[in-house]
Write a protein that holds these residues in place. Sequence first.
Motif, PDB file in Angstrom:
ATOM      1  N   ARG A   1       2.308   2.949   2.213  1.00 35.22           N
ATOM      2  CA  ARG A   1       1.171   2.056   2.454  1.00 35.22           C
ATOM      3  C   ARG A   1       0.010   2.328   1.518  1.00 35.22           C
TER       4      ARG A   1
ATOM      5  N   SER B   1       4.070  -7.509  -0.103  1.00 35.59           N
ATOM      6  CA  SER B   1       3.977  -7.534   1.358  1.00 35.59           C
ATOM      7  C   SER B   1       3.961  -8.941   1.922  1.00 35.59           C
TER       8      SER B   1
ATOM      9  N   GLU C   1       6.706  -5.121   8.064  1.00 35.57           N
ATOM     10  CA  GLU C   1       6.774  -3.708   8.428  1.00 35.57           C
ATOM     11  C   GLU C   1       6.879  -3.553   9.948  1.00 35.57           C
TER      12      GLU C   1
END
Length: 522
Positions: free
Chosen positions: A278, A372, A441
């Motif tokens: 992250r 992402s 995620e």
Amino acid sequence: MNRLRQLSAEYRELQQRLEQGGGPDKIRRQHDQRKLTARERITGLLDPGSPWVELGLLVAYDQYDGQAPAAGVVTGLGRIHGRPVVVVANDATVKAGSWWPETIRKILRAQEVAMRQRCPIIYLVDSAGVNLPYQGGVFPGQYGAARIFYYNSIMRRYLRVPQVAAVMGPCIAGGAYLPALSDVIFMVEGTSFMGLGGPNLVKGATGQVVDAETLGGAATHTAVSAVAHYRAKTDAACLERIREYVGRLPHTPRPAAAAAPAKRKPADLYELLPPDHRMSYDVRAVLDCLLDAGRLDEFQPDVGHEMICGHGAIAGRPVSLIANARGVIKGKPGQPPRIGGIVYTESAEKVAYFIENADRERIPLLFVQDVSGFMVGTDAEHSGIIRAGARFVEAMATATVPKLVLTVNHASGAGYYAMAGQGFDPDFIVSWPTGRMGVMEGESAVQAVFGNDVGKAENATAVDAMRADYEHQLDARHAAARGYVDAIVLPEDTRDTLAFLLEIVGEFPGPHLGAFILPPAS
């Protein structure tokens, strides 16, 4: 030990185990039968020191109680007399080389590579046929075993892709059509058998008693039936004959331009990625380890900073590069900062235009993927993110130049699709051990499902289970086991692997769309 080092060490250990196939006892048994193993055959077939990019090593490794390493077939890319080739080799140390459902998928993937790149494909056949308890996943369906023979036929009749088959052990029942639909068949004296039915089946069906050599051995098929074309006394001699055959096929190599070493050592990559996926990192430093001299002629560097586009080269082979920049990116005056790894409207428009230019310029695309997803929220929707994202996806999907993908960390949401996800047929997609492929995620999924109730005691077990399940499914090894990526590559091997893949995709200058493009009717 940081995350990349740890995952790479775990992958190396798994790789070494899987490369043993059925294990030392089965390897010894293969040798006792005067036969080389699949990997020994590949070594003998390819040029000494040839690059070897194995496709699908991890496929099925975590299924069938570990009894199907590499799904019983070794597939990959190497060189014979300097010419790129695709190799498919049954691993007879794994359940006698029988076909699992995943074996079919691996063979089809190898054939698709040969068709798209117009590379010769060599089949080293040593298989007992269908793994009967799993025939439901092998025999029927659009992508069952019949698809292999369909691709055989398309390559022979329309694409003119050379297909060479060496029967180096049993080749039984429908599997016999794979060599029969190849251009030439080699057989090995004393160890080869090819037939629609073995001696036991013949006895049961007709009452005829016959030994395997008389029924379908090398002498029978080269001197009586004339089904096969060449025979050799040993595996090694057979492999040398194949090398001679491929070596005389016409081929015009496409030489690379003068290459420069990368600006930074590949080993530096272990220090460039953060311990937590992250966290941010400098993707330009990563590119310094991949590109010749670290040179990147950046396209619109002052627009859409979260997406880097530009032209460079790897081992002298030009690429049009698209990479996600991670970290917090300063916004324009009066605008909030942007989050790296997220695709915004401005950057989607920029990348779409860049891809269309690359297609016109006929330069291969390399996607360095750590995405992402697309930006959400009122501002994003009002700015037309859906339309911009669609332009990005359409430009990528319809580009006819080769597309390579390297997954560094995240491959999430629609951003994964836009960055040439597998569903859009990139020529090759490889991942570092740190790759994480999923719709989102795990923590985001937990929040989406449980919302404000995530902290309630009665939900603790379900929340923990969901987190663990996502963590397992996001592992690069999980993706590789299901064929979602062609290979996991180690950081120190990445530049060499990409360079060889760029050589492979340069074999065919025509459109790289779908599994194959038929030539115009003559």
